[in-house]
Enzyme design. Structure first.
Site, PDB file in Angstrom:
ATOM      1  N   LYS A  14       0.826  -1.222   0.000  1.00  0.00           N
ATOM      2  CA  LYS A  14       0.000   0.000   0.000  1.00  0.00           C
ATOM      3  C   LYS A  14       0.855   1.265   0.000  1.00  0.00           C
ATOM      4  O   LYS A  14       2.027   1.251   0.419  1.00  0.00           O
ATOM      5  CB  LYS A  14      -0.957   0.025   1.199  1.00  0.00           C
ATOM      6  CG  LYS A  14      -0.313  -0.172   2.586  1.00  0.00           C
ATOM      7  CD  LYS A  14       0.285   1.074   3.205  1.00  0.00           C
ATOM      8  CE  LYS A  14       1.046   0.791   4.499  1.00  0.00           C
ATOM      9  NZ  LYS A  14       1.865   1.903   4.974  1.00  0.00           N
ATOM     10  N   ASP A  19      -2.277  -2.287   9.955  1.00  0.00           N
ATOM     11  CA  ASP A  19      -2.385  -2.222   8.490  1.00  0.00           C
ATOM     12  C   ASP A  19      -2.946  -3.508   7.878  1.00  0.00           C
ATOM     13  O   ASP A  19      -3.174  -3.576   6.674  1.00  0.00           O
ATOM     14  CB  ASP A  19      -1.008  -1.966   7.855  1.00  0.00           C
ATOM     15  CG  ASP A  19      -0.531  -0.532   8.072  1.00  0.00           C
ATOM     16  OD1 ASP A  19      -1.365   0.313   8.455  1.00  0.00           O
ATOM     17  OD2 ASP A  19       0.666  -0.273   7.859  1.00  0.00           O
TER      18      ASP A  19
HETATM   19  P1  ATP Z   1       4.680  -0.925   8.411  1.00  0.00           P
HETATM   20  O1  ATP Z   1       4.720   0.274   7.536  1.00  0.00           O
HETATM   21  O2  ATP Z   1       3.348  -1.662   8.436  1.00  0.00           O
HETATM   22  O3  ATP Z   1       5.303  -0.768   9.763  1.00  0.00           O
HETATM   23  P2  ATP Z   1       6.791  -1.949   6.792  1.00  0.00           P
HETATM   24  O4  ATP Z   1       6.256  -2.203   5.427  1.00  0.00           O
HETATM   25  O5  ATP Z   1       7.619  -0.744   6.997  1.00  0.00           O
HETATM   26  O6  ATP Z   1       5.586  -2.018   7.765  1.00  0.00           O
HETATM   27  P3  ATP Z   1       7.412  -4.742   7.083  1.00  0.00           P
HETATM   28  O7  ATP Z   1       8.213  -5.179   5.913  1.00  0.00           O
HETATM   29  O8  ATP Z   1       5.973  -5.079   7.092  1.00  0.00           O
HETATM   30  O9  ATP Z   1       7.624  -3.182   7.270  1.00  0.00           O
HETATM   31  O10 ATP Z   1       8.056  -5.360   8.410  1.00  0.00           O
HETATM   32  C1  ATP Z   1       8.733  -4.675   9.411  1.00  0.00           C
HETATM   33  C2  ATP Z   1       9.436  -5.689  10.329  1.00  0.00           C
HETATM   34  O11 ATP Z   1       8.528  -6.710  10.752  1.00  0.00           O
HETATM   35  C3  ATP Z   1      10.556  -6.432   9.630  1.00  0.00           C
HETATM   36  O12 ATP Z   1      11.767  -5.751   9.766  1.00  0.00           O
HETATM   37  C4  ATP Z   1      10.564  -7.804  10.315  1.00  0.00           C
HETATM   38  O13 ATP Z   1      11.446  -7.809  11.421  1.00  0.00           O
HETATM   39  C5  ATP Z   1       9.166  -7.993  10.873  1.00  0.00           C
HETATM   40  N1  ATP Z   1       8.321  -8.979  10.123  1.00  0.00           N
HETATM   41  C6  ATP Z   1       7.456  -9.849  10.654  1.00  0.00           C
HETATM   42  N2  ATP Z   1       6.809 -10.549   9.711  1.00  0.00           N
HETATM   43  C7  ATP Z   1       7.253 -10.125   8.527  1.00  0.00           C
HETATM   44  C8  ATP Z   1       6.961 -10.474   7.177  1.00  0.00           C
HETATM   45  N3  ATP Z   1       6.074 -11.405   6.851  1.00  0.00           N
HETATM   46  N4  ATP Z   1       7.614  -9.799   6.203  1.00  0.00           N
HETATM   47  C9  ATP Z   1       8.499  -8.837   6.520  1.00  0.00           C
HETATM   48  N5  ATP Z   1       8.834  -8.495   7.773  1.00  0.00           N
HETATM   49  C10 ATP Z   1       8.225  -9.116   8.786  1.00  0.00           C
END
Ligand code: ATP
Length: 310
Positions: free
Chosen positions: A17, A145
């Site tokens: 998103k 989210d």
């Molecule tokens: P948000 O903006 O929702 O905080 P993001 O997109 O910045 O998320 P994600 O890639 O969703 O970040 O993940 C953040 C952290 O969550 C990662 O660094 C990891 O340690 C942990 N994590 C747990 N499950 C997952 C997954 N399925 N994929 C990626 N990271 C995950």
């Protein structure tokens, strides 16, 4: 024929998103912030294949750097599967193969998309047949989210972003994403924002206790008008992300000077999202950014939420 024989595996796709509007309210006593956001699901997707198993296991592959992605119960996808099993009394397990395209810790909700995909995949594989509201309730327990990744399209999020209302949206919006090799931690970005607001309290003035999505954004989404949306983009986290990652500021400037209608940090970043007038403009901008040494992707939105494919 048993259900396991009939459905040996289920493949689900769930979108990343972009927050086209993200207003962050004042820090609450419980340490959280009230948000008002407009989400758009985009065509950069995660895929999960779920197969029957006695235990709960997973493997991760992908086109992005997978450092920092746990493959145990810390992973949101496995937590989603376990939660669904616990809530429905399902006694078996699952093996999840997660194929990631959404940058890890990139501000595009990749982990949330995996959780939503796992809920939909296990619900189909196990034939637990939860209703949409029941799946939504489980999604909200996994993360703010996750409900949006389940729903997709365009939606307004309030509360912590998890209270969703659909937004009318027409047409297609073309984006160029610039990804970063290293992610940023979302809690760190919020901490930086709070510190910034504290330092500049006098200039910034009072922060809304009840933020709300600007009418211009809703109007632009309803009209399917990229130029109007470009003028209304807002992300309160951007100032904090740019303080943690000052290198992103010049890329934002470069993209805007090279044909984007506007550029914005996606969520907590560090992914940058440039809104373009047409698919052709986006293809040109992507090529320019690549030539300048960046990893750039052309995506579009809105797209549907987590769904079984194949
Ligand atoms: P948000 O903006 O929702 O905080 P993001 O997109 O910045 O998320 P994600 O890639 O969703 O970040 O993940 C953040 C952290 O969550 C990662 O660094 C990891 O340690 C942990 N994590 C747990 N499950 C997952 C997954 N399925 N994929 C990626 N990271 C995950």
């Amino acid at each position: 024929m048993t259900i396991a024989e009939e459905f040996p595996s289920v493949r689900v796709r769930a979108p990343g998103k972009i927050n086209v509007y993200l207003e962050v309210g004042a820090l609450q006593e419980d340490g959280y912030h009230e948000l008002a956001t407009a989400f758009q699901a985009v065509s950069l997707c995660e895929e999960i294949v779920a197969t029957h198993s006695d235990g709960f296991t997973m493997a991760v592959t992908g086109t992005v750097d997978l450092d920092g992605v746990p493959v145990d119960d810390r992973n949101l996808a496995l937590r989603a599967a376990r939660l669904l099993a616990a809530e429905t009394g399902y006694e078996g397990g699952v093996h999840l193969e997660v194929h990631k395209q959404v940058p890890v810790a990139g501000g595009m909700g990749g982990g949330s998309a995996d959780a939503a995909a796992a809920l939909v995949a296990c619900d189909a594989l196990w034939d637990t047949r939860l209703s949409h509201p029941e799946l939504h309730r489980l999604a909200a327990r996994l993360g703010a989210d996750v409900p949006f990744a389940l729903k997709g399209g365009t939606a307004i999020g309030t509360g912590r972003g998890d209270v969703l209302n659909p937004a009318l949206a027409r047409g297609r919006f073309d984006w160029v994403l610039v990804t970063s090799e290293e992610g940023v931690s979302t809690p760190k970005v919020y901490g930086e924002l709070d510190a910034h607001r504290e330092r500049h309290r006098v200039d910034i003035g009072p922060i809304a206790a009840r933020p709300s999505v600007d009418a211009e954004v809703l109007h632009a989404l309803r009209a399917g008008d990229p130029a109007m949306l470009a003028a209304a983009l807002r992300n309160d986290l951007q100032v904090a992300t740019l303080r943690l990652r000052p290198d992103l500021a010049s890329i934002l400037e470069y993209g805007e000077a090279s044909g984007a209608l506007a550029g914005i940090v996606s969520g907590s970043g560090p992914t940058l999202a440039f809104l373009c007038a047409t698919p052709e403009h986006a293809a040109e901008l992507r090529a320019l950014l690549e030539a300048d040494g960046h990893t750039a992707l052309h995506v579009h939105g809105p797209v549907p939420g987590a769904r079984v494919i194949g």
